[in-house]
Design a protein around this motif. Structure first.
Motif, PDB file in Angstrom:
ATOM      1  N   ILE A  29      11.752  50.858 -10.283  1.00  0.00           N
ATOM      2  CA  ILE A  29      13.150  50.480 -10.053  1.00  0.00           C
ATOM      3  C   ILE A  29      13.878  51.603  -9.327  1.00  0.00           C
ATOM      4  N   TYR A  30      13.590  52.870  -9.684  1.00  0.00           N
ATOM      5  CA  TYR A  30      14.158  53.993  -8.925  1.00  0.00           C
ATOM      6  C   TYR A  30      13.834  53.839  -7.439  1.00  0.00           C
ATOM      7  N   PRO A 185      20.876  47.582 -14.133  1.00  0.00           N
ATOM      8  CA  PRO A 185      22.243  47.154 -14.334  1.00  0.00           C
ATOM      9  C   PRO A 185      22.603  47.024 -15.822  1.00  0.00           C
ATOM     10  N   LEU A 186      23.910  46.983 -16.090  1.00  0.00           N
ATOM     11  CA  LEU A 186      24.390  46.909 -17.458  1.00  0.00           C
ATOM     12  C   LEU A 186      23.928  45.619 -18.129  1.00  0.00           C
ATOM     13  N   GLY A 187      23.791  45.669 -19.438  1.00  0.00           N
ATOM     14  CA  GLY A 187      23.502  44.456 -20.206  1.00  0.00           C
ATOM     15  C   GLY A 187      22.041  44.161 -20.432  1.00  0.00           C
ATOM     16  N   ILE A 299      16.570  49.652 -15.549  1.00  0.00           N
ATOM     17  CA  ILE A 299      16.404  51.069 -15.859  1.00  0.00           C
ATOM     18  C   ILE A 299      16.901  51.279 -17.285  1.00  0.00           C
ATOM     19  N   CYS A 300      16.081  51.891 -18.118  1.00  0.00           N
ATOM     20  CA  CYS A 300      16.406  52.061 -19.533  1.00  0.00           C
ATOM     21  C   CYS A 300      16.577  53.547 -19.833  1.00  0.00           C
ATOM     22  N   TYR A 301      17.709  53.881 -20.414  1.00  0.00           N
ATOM     23  CA  TYR A 301      17.997  55.297 -20.654  1.00  0.00           C
ATOM     24  C   TYR A 301      19.011  55.431 -21.783  1.00  0.00           C
ATOM     25  N   HIS A 302      19.417  56.675 -22.074  1.00  0.00           N
ATOM     26  CA  HIS A 302      20.377  56.962 -23.140  1.00  0.00           C
ATOM     27  C   HIS A 302      21.570  57.694 -22.512  1.00  0.00           C
ATOM     28  N   GLU A 303      22.725  57.040 -22.517  1.00  0.00           N
ATOM     29  CA  GLU A 303      23.882  57.555 -21.792  1.00  0.00           C
ATOM     30  C   GLU A 303      24.363  58.902 -22.333  1.00  0.00           C
ATOM     31  N   ILE A 304      24.484  59.044 -23.636  1.00  0.00           N
ATOM     32  CA  ILE A 304      25.055  60.285 -24.178  1.00  0.00           C
ATOM     33  C   ILE A 304      24.185  61.485 -23.845  1.00  0.00           C
ATOM     34  N   THR A 305      22.870  61.368 -24.079  1.00  0.00           N
ATOM     35  CA  THR A 305      21.964  62.500 -23.835  1.00  0.00           C
ATOM     36  C   THR A 305      21.423  62.510 -22.409  1.00  0.00           C
TER      37      THR A 305
END
Length: 312
Positions: A29-30, A185-187, A299-305
């Motif tokens: 996806i990148y 994308p979101l969601g 794309i799956c990730y962790h926003e805070i970290t």
């Protein structure tokens, strides 16, 4: 010093360097989106600011059509079908008695064995994390028909990413999972909460705000926690919780409480505002579990970290 190291993006990247098998899901996806990132690179919503909101997603049929053509859906009770059809409007679906009492009892027994044998332990105050990796029964509950239904709701193949088991109420303040388990994308994430016993007002039921998934996705920039090129943000998580509480109050959102029966399932949208009510009677348990699912098309990730998500 420890606090500084926890904020240092290089610390996470160094750990991720040895997790290639579990991080390569983002690479195709990148490449499609023209993002010059390695599998271990930090990632956050800031990286997608210049991209269209639905960039890279393949087209999908409308939800009603996806559900109508699914054989498993057609065998569900009428009320359950109606709740699933309303998912995009309400932000949640309720599946009464989705799991039989025998299945739930087996899960509770296996979890008890894992705890007493110390194969799993409490983290983050009262959470038993990732028990599905050690329990065939818990994994089976999160896979199969439940994962199939989540995939239909997402419009993309879902991957079971995480399980959390509780013996008491979470008592977690209102939040959206998208600040923790984020996608572009979101969601592209959904969760399924399972009642492993009857839930009452005394033992900390789930609360939620119908329709709140249609609000903006509140991410790092919204509470000034983006950090810098080398460091993640320095805000305490409680600051995010206060920000969300302020938005809920300002908008006058109406809270609902889910008094679940044993075996009931509550599926929620990635951006639904939800949390846990106070656990008023400490003599009572509140046995429950949550499954979190990511879409493989996102794309799956962790926003805070600002870390890519470990899958598989």
């Amino acid at each position: 010093m420890f606090s500084f190291l926890r904020r240092l993006k290089l610390s996470y990247a160094a750990y991720n360097l040895f997790q290639r098998r579990r991080l390569t899901h983002n690479l195709p996806i990148y490449q499609r989106l023209g993002l010059t990132k390695s599998y271990f690179s930090p990632i956050s919503s800031r990286d997608f600011a210049a991209l269209p909101a639905d960039a890279g997603l393949p087209p999908v049929a409308p939800l009603a059509e996806r559900l109508a053509t699914n054989r498993a859906f057609r065998w569900l009770p009428v009320a359950t079908q109606a709740s699933l059809r309303a998912f995009e409007d309400q932000g949640f679906a309720i599946l009464p008695r989705f799991f039989t009492s025998e299945v739930v009892d087996g899960i509770n027994e296996e979890l008890h064995q894992l705890i007493t044998s110390r194969q799993i332990g409490v983290r983050y105050a009262n959470k038993f994390m990732f028990a599905f990796q050690k329990s065939a029964r818990i994994r089976a509950a999160g896979e199969g028909q439940l994962r199939e239904l989540v995939s239909l709701l997402l419009g993309h193949e879902a991957t079971l990413f995480q399980s959390i088991n509780f013996l008491t109420g979470s008592q977690q303040r209102t939040h959206s999972d998208s600040i923790h388990m984020s996608t572009f994308p979101l969601g592209g994430m959904a969760a399924a909460w399972v009642a492993l016993e009857d839930i009452t007002l005394d033992n900390g039921p789930l609360h939620y705000y119908p329709g709140s998934h249609k609000l903006p996705y509140y991410l790092n920039a919204d509470y000034h926690n983006e950090g810098s090129e080398w460091l993640i943000g320095d805000k305490d998580y409680a600051e995010y919780e206060r920000f969300i509480a302020g938005r809920v109050a300002e908008l006058g959102l109406q809270r609902q409480v889910f008094l679940a029966r044993k075996g009931d399932v509550f599926i929620w949208h990635a951006n639904l505002m939800h949390g846990g009510e106070p656990h008023l009677n400490p003599a009572q348990t509140r046995k429950s579990m949550v499954f979190h699912y990511f879409s493989r098309a996102h794309i799956c990730y962790h926003e805070i970290t600002q870390r890519p998500a470990l899958l598989g």
